[in-house]
Write a protein that holds these residues in place. Structure first.
Motif, short mmCIF file in Angstrom:
data_model
loop_
_atom_site.label_atom_id
_atom_site.label_comp_id
_atom_site.label_asym_id
_atom_site.label_seq_id
_atom_site.Cartn_x
_atom_site.Cartn_y
_atom_site.Cartn_z
N SER A 131 3.69 1.13 5.03
CA SER A 131 2.44 0.60 4.48
C SER A 131 1.26 0.74 5.43
CB SER A 131 2.61 -0.88 4.07
OG SER A 131 3.63 -1.01 3.11
N ALA A 132 1.38 1.59 6.43
CA ALA A 132 0.27 1.82 7.36
C ALA A 132 -0.89 2.50 6.64
CB ALA A 132 0.73 2.69 8.53
N CYS A 192 2.78 9.93 1.57
CA CYS A 192 1.55 9.15 1.74
C CYS A 192 0.70 9.26 0.48
CB CYS A 192 0.76 9.65 2.94
SG CYS A 192 1.69 9.59 4.50
N THR A 193 0.14 8.13 0.05
CA THR A 193 -0.60 8.06 -1.20
C THR A 193 -2.09 7.89 -0.94
OG1 THR A 193 1.31 7.02 -2.28
CG2 THR A 193 -0.82 6.82 -3.39
N LEU A 194 -2.90 8.68 -1.63
CA LEU A 194 -4.35 8.56 -1.50
C LEU A 194 -4.82 7.28 -2.17
CD1 LEU A 194 -7.06 9.91 -0.67
CD2 LEU A 194 -7.12 10.91 -2.97
N VAL A 207 -4.70 16.32 0.72
CA VAL A 207 -3.99 15.25 -0.01
C VAL A 207 -2.58 15.70 -0.37
CG1 VAL A 207 -3.95 13.93 -2.16
CG2 VAL A 207 -6.09 14.16 -0.88
N ALA A 208 -2.43 16.96 -0.79
CA ALA A 208 -1.10 17.46 -1.16
C ALA A 208 -0.16 17.46 0.04
CB ALA A 208 -1.23 18.86 -1.74
N ALA A 209 -0.68 17.83 1.21
CA ALA A 209 0.17 17.86 2.41
C ALA A 209 0.69 16.47 2.75
CB ALA A 209 -0.62 18.42 3.58
N TYR A 210 -0.15 15.46 2.60
CA TYR A 210 0.28 14.09 2.94
C TYR A 210 1.11 13.47 1.82
CZ TYR A 210 -2.22 14.35 7.26
OH TYR A 210 -2.60 14.72 8.52
N VAL A 220 -14.09 11.65 3.47
CA VAL A 220 -13.22 10.85 4.32
C VAL A 220 -12.16 10.23 3.41
CG1 VAL A 220 -13.09 8.90 5.91
CG2 VAL A 220 -15.12 10.36 5.91
N LEU A 221 -10.90 10.36 3.79
CA LEU A 221 -9.79 9.91 2.96
C LEU A 221 -9.11 8.69 3.57
CD1 LEU A 221 -8.06 13.35 2.29
CD2 LEU A 221 -10.06 12.37 1.14
N ARG A 222 -8.72 7.76 2.70
CA ARG A 222 -7.87 6.65 3.13
C ARG A 222 -6.57 6.72 2.35
NH1 ARG A 222 -9.88 1.78 1.03
NH2 ARG A 222 -7.98 1.39 -0.15
N LEU A 223 -5.45 6.79 3.08
CA LEU A 223 -4.14 6.89 2.46
C LEU A 223 -3.26 5.74 2.94
CD1 LEU A 223 -5.00 10.01 3.66
CD2 LEU A 223 -3.30 10.57 1.92
N THR A 224 -2.19 5.52 2.21
CA THR A 224 -1.19 4.53 2.60
C THR A 224 0.16 5.23 2.78
OG1 THR A 224 -2.29 2.73 1.43
CG2 THR A 224 0.04 2.43 1.94
N ALA A 225 0.81 4.96 3.90
CA ALA A 225 2.13 5.53 4.16
C ALA A 225 3.18 4.74 3.39
CB ALA A 225 2.43 5.49 5.65
N GLY A 226 3.93 5.41 2.55
CA GLY A 226 4.93 4.73 1.74
C GLY A 226 6.27 4.62 2.44
N PRO A 227 7.21 3.88 1.83
CA PRO A 227 8.53 3.72 2.44
C PRO A 227 9.30 5.03 2.54
CG PRO A 227 8.49 2.85 0.20
CD PRO A 227 7.07 3.15 0.56
N ASP A 228 8.92 6.03 1.73
CA ASP A 228 9.60 7.33 1.77
C ASP A 228 8.82 8.35 2.59
OD1 ASP A 228 7.46 7.44 0.04
OD2 ASP A 228 8.46 8.73 -1.44
N ARG A 229 7.94 7.87 3.46
CA ARG A 229 7.17 8.79 4.31
C ARG A 229 8.12 9.61 5.17
NH1 ARG A 229 8.08 4.30 6.58
NH2 ARG A 229 8.20 4.01 8.84
#
Length: 309
Positions: free
Chosen positions: A243-244, A268-270, A260-263, A281-290
């Protein structure tokens, strides 16, 4: 300091921004871009400063950066000794972004803001480019979140790391840059702005033991370029905690989908986009399946990631 020569050619805003975001396009040259006519995307100028009288091959290298100049003759000027990197940024107007006020010299600081004095000098990141000011705005909007650890990858002048230290004074903060000069500049700027506690590391992205040893991070910031952002997606996702928040910048809007596709491929979700002119500038969230590597990071580079990006 010895005499210099200046090679000048017209360019467009898009060409100027691409040049401004690159680390070094011509070895030994200092490149500066200037808006000739306010709000005119086509009337900009590229100045290349070099220490020796330029030959035809060097002029051709400069011309290759600005295809819009076509066959127009380059203007070559002999100059007295100066520090042209510093002069290129001198006189920048102060910048106010949310809780932050950034200036490069004497300025009247408004009440209720955290001012940062970032002198014109040897590293990218005075706050005036859309990518840096956009990151400041993005961080300002995250102030109510809990951040116990953060990393600023490609810190430049240290400005974004300083903003993190202001918003989360108890956080453990790491700032890295591949360029040792940038780390020197960040240390100088930290002392100038009474910012303490940031660990400075010379590192290529996250491919360094001091970086991975301190993972995971609650906040990962990378204001670099689209190409490196894509190639570094697995390692940045890997050092992000569950969730970072990941803040990415240095990409044109036309490059957003690729980044966005790479992350997304790394789990990671946009969550948000701050569009500023041609830049995003993008803000993403790292998911549990990162993405989490099965073994240690390869210190020799980014080849061999087990991902289909």
């Amino acid at each position: 300091m010895s005499d210099s020569w200046k090679i000048s050619l017209p360019c467009t805003r898009a060409e100027a921004e691409a040049i401004d975001m690159a680390d070094e396009l011509i070895a030994g040259a200092v490149l500066m871009t200037t808006e000739e006519v306010e709000d005119d995307r086509e009337q900009w100028r590229l100045d290349a400063y070099v220490e020796a009288e330029p030959d035809a091959a060097l002029v051709a290298q400069v011309r290759a950066l600005v295809p819009s100049a076509g066959a127009r003759a380059a203007t070559i000027t002999h100059l007295p000794p100066e520090d042209w990197v510093t002069l290129s940024q001198a006189g920048l107007a102060p910048l106010s972004v949310g809780r932050f006020f950034v200036h490069s010299g004497a300025a009247e600081v408004p009440a209720g803001v955290r001012a940062f004095h970032i002198p014109a000098g040897r590293a990218f990141g005075t706050g005036h480019h859309e990518t840096t000011s956009g990151c400041l705005a993005m961080l300002d909007g995250l102030a109510d979140r809990d951040v116990a650890s953060a990393i600023d990858v490609g810190t430049g002048t240290g400005l974004l790391a300083f903003a993190v230290a202001h918003l989360w004074p108890d956080a453990r903060i790491v700032a890295t840059d591949i360029d040792p000069v940038a780390i020197e500049v960040t240390a100088e700027n930290a002392a100038l702005n009474a910012v303490n506690g940031i660990e400075l590391i010379v590192a290529d992205g996250a491919l360094a033991d001091p970086v991975t040893d301190r993972a995971p991070y609650d906040l990962v910031i990378a204001n670099i370029l689209a190409g490196p952002l894509v190639s570094m997606a697995p390692e940045l996702a890997a050092i992000a905690g569950p969730s970072a928040t990941i803040v990415l910048a240095g990409l044109l809007e036309t490059q957003r989908a690729e980044v966005v596709a790479a992350y997304a491929a790394c789990g990671c979700t946009l969550e948000a986009v701050d569009r500023r002119g041609d830049w995003s500038v993008l803000r993403l969230t790292a998911g549990p399946d990162r993405f989490v590597p099965a073994g240690p990071f390869d210190p020799k580079g980014r080849d061999g990631w087990a991902l289909d990006l």
